[in-house]
Design an enzyme around this catalytic site. Structure first.
Site, mmCIF file in Angstrom:
data_model
loop_
_atom_site.group_PDB
_atom_site.id
_atom_site.type_symbol
_atom_site.label_atom_id
_atom_site.label_comp_id
_atom_site.label_asym_id
_atom_site.label_seq_id
_atom_site.Cartn_x
_atom_site.Cartn_y
_atom_site.Cartn_z
ATOM 1 N N PRO A 2 1.168 95.688 70.245
ATOM 2 C CA PRO A 2 2.594 95.369 70.053
ATOM 3 C C PRO A 2 3.500 96.592 70.136
ATOM 4 O O PRO A 2 4.552 96.557 70.779
ATOM 5 C CB PRO A 2 2.626 94.729 68.656
ATOM 6 C CG PRO A 2 1.270 94.139 68.481
ATOM 7 C CD PRO A 2 0.343 95.100 69.161
ATOM 8 N N HIS A 38 6.195 107.946 62.012
ATOM 9 C CA HIS A 38 5.072 108.260 61.128
ATOM 10 C C HIS A 38 5.548 109.105 59.942
ATOM 11 O O HIS A 38 5.179 108.834 58.779
ATOM 12 C CB HIS A 38 3.986 109.011 61.902
ATOM 13 C CG HIS A 38 3.038 108.120 62.643
ATOM 14 N ND1 HIS A 38 3.368 107.515 63.830
ATOM 15 C CD2 HIS A 38 1.766 107.719 62.358
ATOM 16 C CE1 HIS A 38 2.341 106.777 64.250
ATOM 17 N NE2 HIS A 38 1.365 106.880 63.376
ATOM 18 N N TYR A 48 9.887 103.989 77.371
ATOM 19 C CA TYR A 48 9.282 104.751 78.463
ATOM 20 C C TYR A 48 9.900 104.382 79.816
ATOM 21 O O TYR A 48 10.349 105.254 80.567
ATOM 22 C CB TYR A 48 7.773 104.495 78.474
ATOM 23 C CG TYR A 48 7.018 105.241 79.550
ATOM 24 C CD1 TYR A 48 6.728 106.598 79.402
ATOM 25 C CD2 TYR A 48 6.582 104.602 80.708
ATOM 26 C CE1 TYR A 48 6.025 107.289 80.379
ATOM 27 C CE2 TYR A 48 5.881 105.286 81.682
ATOM 28 C CZ TYR A 48 5.607 106.624 81.511
ATOM 29 O OH TYR A 48 4.928 107.310 82.486
ATOM 30 N N TRP A 58 -4.308 105.551 72.313
ATOM 31 C CA TRP A 58 -2.969 105.230 71.847
ATOM 32 C C TRP A 58 -2.343 104.072 72.623
ATOM 33 O O TRP A 58 -1.439 103.396 72.118
ATOM 34 C CB TRP A 58 -2.063 106.463 71.927
ATOM 35 C CG TRP A 58 -2.395 107.475 70.875
ATOM 36 C CD1 TRP A 58 -2.982 108.690 71.049
ATOM 37 C CD2 TRP A 58 -2.169 107.339 69.470
ATOM 38 N NE1 TRP A 58 -3.141 109.328 69.846
ATOM 39 C CE2 TRP A 58 -2.653 108.523 68.854
ATOM 40 C CE3 TRP A 58 -1.617 106.352 68.665
ATOM 41 C CZ2 TRP A 58 -2.586 108.732 67.482
ATOM 42 C CZ3 TRP A 58 -1.553 106.561 67.291
ATOM 43 C CH2 TRP A 58 -2.030 107.739 66.720
ATOM 44 N N GLN A 59 -2.817 103.826 73.832
ATOM 45 C CA GLN A 59 -2.302 102.702 74.603
ATOM 46 C C GLN A 59 -2.925 101.372 74.201
ATOM 47 O O GLN A 59 -2.364 100.321 74.510
ATOM 48 C CB GLN A 59 -2.554 102.932 76.098
ATOM 49 C CG GLN A 59 -1.709 104.013 76.720
ATOM 50 C CD GLN A 59 -2.074 104.277 78.163
ATOM 51 O OE1 GLN A 59 -3.085 103.766 78.660
ATOM 52 N NE2 GLN A 59 -1.279 105.082 78.849
ATOM 53 N N TYR A 107 0.996 116.754 44.457
ATOM 54 C CA TYR A 107 0.575 117.174 43.122
ATOM 55 C C TYR A 107 1.258 118.475 42.721
ATOM 56 O O TYR A 107 1.678 118.636 41.572
ATOM 57 C CB TYR A 107 -0.945 117.342 43.084
ATOM 58 C CG TYR A 107 -1.676 116.095 42.653
ATOM 59 C CD1 TYR A 107 -2.247 115.997 41.393
ATOM 60 C CD2 TYR A 107 -1.786 114.999 43.501
ATOM 61 C CE1 TYR A 107 -2.905 114.846 40.994
ATOM 62 C CE2 TYR A 107 -2.447 113.851 43.127
ATOM 63 C CZ TYR A 107 -3.002 113.767 41.872
ATOM 64 O OH TYR A 107 -3.638 112.628 41.478
ATOM 65 N N TRP A 162 -4.918 100.677 70.926
ATOM 66 C CA TRP A 162 -5.285 100.317 69.551
ATOM 67 C C TRP A 162 -4.176 99.508 68.874
ATOM 68 O O TRP A 162 -4.428 98.758 67.941
ATOM 69 C CB TRP A 162 -5.626 101.570 68.742
ATOM 70 C CG TRP A 162 -4.489 102.134 67.940
ATOM 71 C CD1 TRP A 162 -3.512 102.963 68.375
ATOM 72 C CD2 TRP A 162 -4.232 101.920 66.544
ATOM 73 N NE1 TRP A 162 -2.647 103.275 67.356
ATOM 74 C CE2 TRP A 162 -3.076 102.641 66.209
ATOM 75 C CE3 TRP A 162 -4.869 101.180 65.543
ATOM 76 C CZ2 TRP A 162 -2.531 102.656 64.926
ATOM 77 C CZ3 TRP A 162 -4.327 101.191 64.263
ATOM 78 C CH2 TRP A 162 -3.176 101.934 63.962
#
Length: 440
Positions: free
Chosen positions: A334, A369, A344, A328-329, A431, A331
């Site tokens: 930005p 998300h 943080y 997570w740091q 659905y 990938w």
């Protein structure tokens, strides 16, 4: 002559010392390498002097550098890809015909109209000067509108498609993060009150440059490349077009698998659910990898080259991740830089512990998300939010019990299996909510 030689040696020694000190400060300020990232995340933050804290916040977080997958970067470590091949081996899928999804009136484009409104919101944001309190209030109102207004339009306009709504919300979210960074940096400059900060005021054209630049962190001076390389620009453009059609070709592979998964999900047939999940894992993962290359390498390098933006480190070697935290740091650099600089570190300066601050960062990421998934689908099931918050215990388990290739394989498994599971949950709920029993 001996005196000259001695003086020359002393001068060279002083220059070398100054250069080394300056290089160390630049490396620590950027946080682009694994070592730099670790030092920023795991530092003690024992600075009590307000002046030094503000100067630390204003340290440059960009430097001129090539993207990791570019040939000019010289990077050659792809050992994590071997583990990816081992994890992917043996999962069977069946390609099938193309079926159109989420198709509305082709003559009605509410998402495009929503993006046009964005320009006027940004124009109003840059008008006039205010007192400290009034400016803070205007910033809060403007940032709130950037999140609530597009969400309201997506929810209430029936002709808005899910894909168009997701793209519009994504662009509004990017502008929200950029303007938040702009607010913070200017606040730090005013609090620092140095002559250097007062002289570095920026025009409206520089603000437009920042909005278009492939970064979320505002700076008074961005690193710039000397010229536009036409050959490099055309190569990235060709990659964008090629990867776009490649992604379109994978979508028909996924749709029948998703449709055939509705009945097992309703009947809670675990064996068939597992089989559908594994079948969906391959095309979903390939689509994610293609999107990563299309967006973080081709598109962002194309934009950076066009704007002569010097910092091209949009990602690090996340494929070699031996822990969830490292993934997570690295990938999405930005977003990581923005979270580190504007969320943080401020929490640490206010006295919160590292664990609380890291949890808050994951909570913020989980919110966005869910915001970018639930609002376009017009339903709130919290699958994306739960998946992001589940990264905290997963990071603890992988970091404590797995090392080396085992940790890297665990990270790959979480990516390959976790995403299609969330996709199945959202599609099933969509659905059922929209078609009921007709989904069978």
């Amino acid at each position: 002559m001996s005196d000259l030689n001695v003086n020359g040696a002393l001068t060279r020694r002083r220059r070398a010392t100054l250069i080394e000190g300056r290089a160390a400060r630049v490396q620590a300020g950027n946080g682009d390498s694994a070592t730099g990232t670790a030092s920023l995340v795991d530092g003690d933050f024992s600075l009590h002097d307000g002046q030094r804290i503000l100067e630390c916040s204003l340290e440059r977080c960009h430097k001129a550098q090539e993207s990791l997958l570019s040939s000019a970067s010289g990077y050659r470590n792809y050992r994590g890809v071997i583990n990816w091949c081992v994890v992917m081996y043996g999962i069977l899928v069946d390609p099938i015909q193309v079926i159109s999804l989420f198709l509305n009136d082709p003559y009605n484009w509410p998402a495009a109209c929503l993006l046009i409104v964005l320009k006027f919101l940004f124009f109003l944001f840059n008008q006039g000067s205010f007192s400290e309190f009034t400016g803070f209030l205007v910033h809060c109102i403007n940032l709130s509108i950037l999140l609530t207004f597009p969400a309201a339009v997506v929810l209430w306009v029936p002709s808005m498609t899910s894909v168009g709504g997701a793209i519009a919300l994504g662009i509004y979210t990017i502008l929200f993060l950029k303007l938040y960074s702009y607010k913070d940096v200017n606040l730090w400059c005013r609090q620092l009150s140095t002559a250097k900060a007062k002289k570095l005021s920026r025009s409206l054209s520089y603000m437009y440059y920042f909005v278009l630049a492939p970064t979320l962190c505002y700076e008074l001076n961005f690193p710039r490349s000397p010229k536009i390389r036409i050959q490099f620009l055309l190569r990235r453009l060709f990659e964008m077009v090629r990867k776009y059609f490649a992604m379109l070709s994978i979508c028909p592979w996924m749709v029948p698998i998703i449709q055939s998964s509705m009945k097992p999900l309703e009947d809670m047939d675990l064996s068939l659910m597992t089989e559908r999940l594994l079948r969906l894992a391959v095309p979903n993962h390939l689509l994610w990898l293609m999107f990563f290359y299309w967006f973080f390498h081709s598109s962002m390098n194309f934009t950076a080259e066009l704007l002569r933006f010097g910092d091209r480190r949009f990602y690090n070697d996340w494929w070699n991740s031996e822990s969830v935290t490292y993934f997570w740091q690295n990938w999405n650099i930005p977003v990581h830089k923005w979270c580190l600089r504007h969320f943080y570190k401020p929490l640490l300066r206010k006295g919160f512990s590292k664990m609380v601050s890291q949890s808050a960062v994951f909570f913020l990421s989980a919110f966005f998300h869910e915001y970018l998934v639930s609002v376009p689908l017009r339903m709130f099931r919290l699958w994306a939010f739960t998946g992001m918050m589940a990264q905290l215990p997963l990071a603890w388990l992988v970091g404590r019990f797995l090392r080396g290739n085992y940790g890297n394989a665990a990270v790959w498994m979480s990516i390959i299996i976790g995403q299609p599971f969330a996709v199945l949950m959202y599609v099933h709920d969509y659905y059922v909510m929209n078609y009921g029993n007709g989904a069978e």
